[in-house]
Design a protein around this motif. Structure first.
Motif, short mmCIF file in Angstrom:
data_model
loop_
_atom_site.label_atom_id
_atom_site.label_comp_id
_atom_site.label_asym_id
_atom_site.label_seq_id
_atom_site.Cartn_x
_atom_site.Cartn_y
_atom_site.Cartn_z
N LYS A 654 0.58 -1.07 0.25
CA LYS A 654 0.02 0.07 0.49
C LYS A 654 0.74 1.21 -0.09
CE LYS A 654 -4.07 -1.58 1.89
NZ LYS A 654 -5.40 -1.91 3.64
N LYS A 683 -4.98 -0.29 -4.57
CA LYS A 683 -5.19 -0.31 -3.48
C LYS A 683 -6.85 -1.31 -2.25
CE LYS A 683 -6.34 2.69 0.94
NZ LYS A 683 -7.85 2.30 1.14
N GLU A 684 -8.02 -1.14 -3.89
CA GLU A 684 -9.53 -2.37 -3.52
C GLU A 684 -8.60 -3.55 -3.42
OE1 GLU A 684 -13.02 -2.96 -5.81
OE2 GLU A 684 -11.56 -1.39 -6.36
N ASP A 687 -7.06 -4.53 0.55
CA ASP A 687 -7.55 -4.24 0.80
C ASP A 687 -8.27 -5.47 1.22
OD1 ASP A 687 -7.28 -2.19 2.22
OD2 ASP A 687 -8.62 -1.12 0.67
#
Length: 943
Positions: A654, A683-684, A687
């Protein structure tokens, strides 16, 4: 011909205080004297009547290599207030000196390499001649004279170099620049050393005045402050004659300026005081302590055997401390991080001071700050406690290797003579070098420990900088001193985490029988191709190492195409799993143990992806071949069992999405515009991906090496190495299922476009301009050679014009899709904010000019000679750069015969490239029909 004044020794130019500073009363071995070491009598040294100095040294190896330096005893410290920034500017103007013979261009096209550097008290110019002859040596000495006394102050050329110097002062990371500046100002404020304002330098350069620049040149560029240093495969008598011819007629000005006060300003004395400072960092909100350790640099200006003795002790201590610190930091919550023995702020002290540094994370509850600092200081002290015989032996071995090279090659010798000229540093004779080498052998553990104890002391020459700590949580000076005394009075042993990692032979399992399908075939250029029983292909290409450092070094490059799957999320999970193999541990070993194993066995192993392929890269010495494959097989068969690794990896990935680095940090944004459907990590997906999913993809991904090709290059004998490695690659798991997924497809759209990309934390502009073109396929070797030549001319055209507002503008070209014949030329530059459009206009003008005028025959002949020299070097030997892996990979992927280019390239260059063909190709290929311009600008006000 002027008479030569022969000198027996060089007068020491630095103040006595500078030489003796920091030497505490102590006993020395009898051979450690404080008498100045005489200059090595194998160098021909002297001065002309006008004071011009020369050092001439003949060396035997490498054959025909010659290093030439011009030293000028003047730098940024010699500037008056009206001249600030002008020493650096003058160096640029001199290096690109515009005169009828245009030395810089001539030198470059002869395969010679010109360089220059401005320091605080010396400016140095250098020419490297890899294959010297009388013509090149004469040209090199003419260039030295041009820099010394024949600078032409052409207004337009000075303007170009002002732009280049201003560009050099810009940064791609304004935050890091701000942080380093903040650190530097704090560290300098208690040593009475001048602090220069970059903002003031920029202002002076923008409001330029030619008069002060010429005055600086007249005052300090004079023969009594200059020296020519020639080292290499030379004839001493002929070089001396050329020096007399070139430099005897130089004159000194009548009213000569004195440098005594400047040298006094230059001398630093550490006074022993600690500093305790705090400031706020709004970009990185992390609460932390940065501790700086300042000590005299005993490697600077060594004059006597005692100086060398102190240097040996200091380097031993710092070597041992850094090795120990690496072990301490190999854990997820280390007591300190980022320990370094030579922080970048060392440069602010002109090498007189070595600045070490370490960071302490204080993000815990405020009540834990004292505890964290205590733990960090305790760990710091342990770096210097209980030094062992084995550690001293290992440090001595490293230093012996380093010292044996100190005066053993042309680069180091030339720099040593330059230091002798500028500050009186010793250049010992072979006999004295042997005595110093023997002195290093006699250093005992107790001597090293005594030196280490001084660095471990926390009460002097330490700067403690607290960042983002609330005032009510800051430990006061008294509390810090109490902490120091508590740590000082507590016996502390070095007790790092255990990192040893042994791998069993049982990891490697092989079935009997032949590993290859048919015989290996070797082509005319020495590339051997083998197909293994499991379908994997091996390509082997040996070449010669450029130095002992690379002897017996082997490199592996493995690749297979990315496949699309049913959706991008699927392929992105595979990309992440592949990347995770580089970061994580394996089996029951954590990532830090793996890192230690790699270091201990001198291995490199990296799993990653490029635009189109999964990539596996490895490096090892031939004797460590089995160690490499043990780790490789363990990595692909057993993912790590360390849950902390997954959490740490996710945070790192990240952070990387938000961090820039390198000159092409924005290239990914451009690729995303070109290929919006290509798989990329964001980032999705970070996550949403779980450890369970990642490890599941990891196991599936490494359970099938179908479609992998491995290229092996380096220093080896093909037949012998093939016998050793084929069993490993034949043991890789390969499925028998039919291919049902196509490779990732990236169709480039030939169209005009103009895009602006906004990024955070920028304080300048960047631009990339592309000129894609469709070239007839299949592309023959001659067309590729012509494109290569055009790239050189295009780069020069752009560089000359755009340097007026950019430090390092460049232009080149590459294939976007060779199979479809889509090639692109491109221009890349940085710019001051607000000046980017003017720079784009300049670039457009130069493209039009290059299309219209092309190149001339003289330039083409010189470029062909230069490229032939580069080609021979690249294909025949390797060092930090290895030509063969990427070349073979591209040939394999494009289904080309790798022999064609290698065999045809030199012949085409020498015999079959005409000026008419090159200029016609410039007009046909460098077109603006599909010009694509990308501007990279700040998203917000920069820090």
């Amino acid at each position: 011909m002027m008479a030569i004044k022969k000198c027996i020794s060089i007068a020491m130019i630095l103040i006595l205080k500078l030489h003796t500073w920091g030497l505490a009363a102590q006993s020395f071995p009898p051979q450690v004297t404080n008498d100045p070491i005489p200059l090595d009598n194998s160098v021909r040294y002297g001065t002309l009547d006008n004071g011009f100095t020369y050092y001439i040294k003949k060396t035997q190896e490498p054959k025909k290599e010659v290093y030439m330096k011009l030293a000028v005893k003047a730098g940024s410290f010699f500037e008056t207030r009206s001249q600030e920034g002008y020493a650096h500017l003058l160096e640029h103007v001199a290096l690109f000196n515009k005169n009828p013979t245009d030395f810089h261009a001539r030198v470059k096209y002869q395969g010679m390499i010109p360089r220059a550097q401005t320091g605080q008290v010396v400016t140095k110019y250098q020419i490297v001649i890899p294959d010297a002859n009388n013509e090149k040596i004469a040209l090199g000495l003419n260039a030295l004279k041009s820099w010394a006394a024949e600078i032409k102050f052409d207004q337009s050329q000075v303007a170009v170099q002002r732009g280049a110097v201003l560009g050099e002062m810009r940064t791609k990371n304004p935050y890091q620049q701000w942080l380093n500046k903040k650190y530097g100002e704090i560290l300098l404020q208690n040593v009475e050393f001048p602090i220069y304002s970059k903002e003031r330098l920029v202002k002076k350069l923008k409001h330029f005045n030619m008069g002060p620049l010429k005055k600086f040149y007249k005052d300090w560029y004079r023969p009594d402050r200059q020296a020519a240093i020639i080292v290499g495969d030379i004839n001493l008598d002929s070089i001396q004659i050329l020096i007399e011819k070139n430099f005897s007629d130089l004159n000194n000005p009548k009213n000569q300026k004195d440098d005594e006060d400047i040298i006094k300003r230059f001398a630093i004395e550490l006074k022993g005081n600690n500093q305790y400072v705090t400031f706020k960092d709004s970009i990185d909100p992390g609460r932390r302590l940065t501790m700086f350790i300042k000590e005299k640099n005993h490697d600077y200006n060594k004059i006597s055997k005692r100086d060398f003795y102190h240097m040996f002790l200091q380097k031993m201590v710092n070597y041992i401390a850094e090795k120990r610190s690496q072990k301490f930091q190999k854990q997820y919550d280390p007591p300190f991080s980022n320990y370094i023995n030579r922080h970048t702020t060392s440069n602010g002290f002109k090498e007189q001071v070595v600045v070490s540094a370490m960071e302490v994370n204080l993000d815990d509850h405020p009540t834990a700050i004292d505890k964290k600092i205590h733990a960090a200081l305790t760990a710091y002290k342990s770096l210097f406690s209980g030094i062992t015989d084995h550690e001293v032996h290992e440090a001595r071995k490293t230093l012996k290797s380093e010292f044996s090279m100190a005066y053993n090659n042309n680069v180091n010798l030339a720099e040593a003579y330059l230091d002798n000229f500028t500050q009186g540093s010793a250049v010992p004779s072979t006999k004295t070098q042997t005595e110093l080498y023997d002195l290093l052998s006699t250093i005992k553990v107790n001597e090293v420990q005594e030196f280490a104890d001084k660095k471990a002391s926390l009460l002097e020459n330490k700067d403690f900088i607290f960042i983002n700590i609330p005032k009510n949580s800051l430990p006061g000076t008294k509390k810090m001193i109490d902490l120091f005394e508590e740590v000082a009075n507590t016996p502390i042993a070095f007790n790092p985490p255990l990192l040893n990692m042994e791998l069993s032979d049982s990891i490697l399992k092989f079935s009997g029988g032949s590993n290859t399908k048919g015989d290996a075939s070797t082509n005319l250029i020495g590339v051997t191709r083998v197909k293994l029983t499991n379908g994997i292909e091996l390509w082997l290409k040996p070449s010669k190492p450029r130095s002992e450092v690379f002897k017996n070094q082997i490199e592996i490059l493995g690749f297979k195409p990315l496949v699309t799957g049913h959706n991008n999320k699927n392929i992105r999970s595979k990309i992440l799993a592949h990347s995770y193999a580089s970061y994580s541990g394996t089996g029951g070993f954590n990532k830090f143990q793996v890192a230690h194993y790699l270091e201990a066995h001198h291995l490199k192993l990296h799993f990653g992806t490029d635009e189109n392929d999964f990539v596996i890269e490895g490096t090892f010495k031939e004797k460590n071949l089995e160690d490499f494959f043990k780790l490789f097989f363990l990595k692909i068969e057993e993912p790590d069992k360390d849950t902390a690794a997954f959490t740490s990896w996710k945070e790192k990935e990240k952070a990387l999405l938000a961090i820039r680095g390198g000159s092409d940090f924005f290239r990914g944004k451009i690729k995303k515009i070109w290929y919006p459907d290509a798989p990329s990590v964001d980032k999705e997906i970070l996550d949403t991906i779980s450890r369970e999913l990642l490890l599941s993809e990891y196991k599936k991904h490494f359970s099938d090496f179908k479609n992998y090709t491995f290229i092996i290059s380096g220093d080896f004998t093909t037949d012998l190495l093939l016998k050793k490695v084929q069993k490993y690659f034949a043991a890789l798991p390969v499925s028998k299922k039919e291919d049902d997924l196509p490779p990732v497809s990236k169709a480039f759209s030939l169209r005009k476009r103009n895009d602006t990309i906004r990024l955070e934390r920028l304080n300048q502009a960047f631009a990339e301009v592309y000129y894609p073109v469709k070239i007839k396929t299949p592309v023959d070797s001659k067309s590729q050679v012509i494109l290569d030549i055009i790239n050189s001319g295009f780069n020069e055209q752009i560089n000359k014009r755009l340097r007026i507002g950019s430090y390092s503008p460049r232009a080149s070209g590459y294939w976007l899709d060779k199979k479809k014949g889509i090639y692109t030329f491109f221009i890349n530059f940085d710019s001051e904010l607000g000046n980017e459009q003017r720079m784009l206009d300049y670039a457009e003008e130069e493209v039009m000019k290059f299309q219209k005028t092309g190149v001339d025959q003289g330039w083409l002949d010189a470029t062909i000679n230069l490229k032939l020299n580069e080609y021979q070097r690249d294909i025949n030997s390797f060092g930090y750069f290895n030509f063969w892996p990427d070349y073979l990979k591209n040939a394999i992927k494009n289904k080309e015969n790798p022999e064609d280019w290698i065999l045809q390239y030199p012949s085409l260059l020498k015999n079959f490239i005409s000026l008419k063909e090159v200029n016609e190709a410039i007009q046909n290929y460098l077109i603006t029909a599909y010009q694509q311009t990308f501007l990279i600008l700040p998203k917000e006000t920069v820090y």
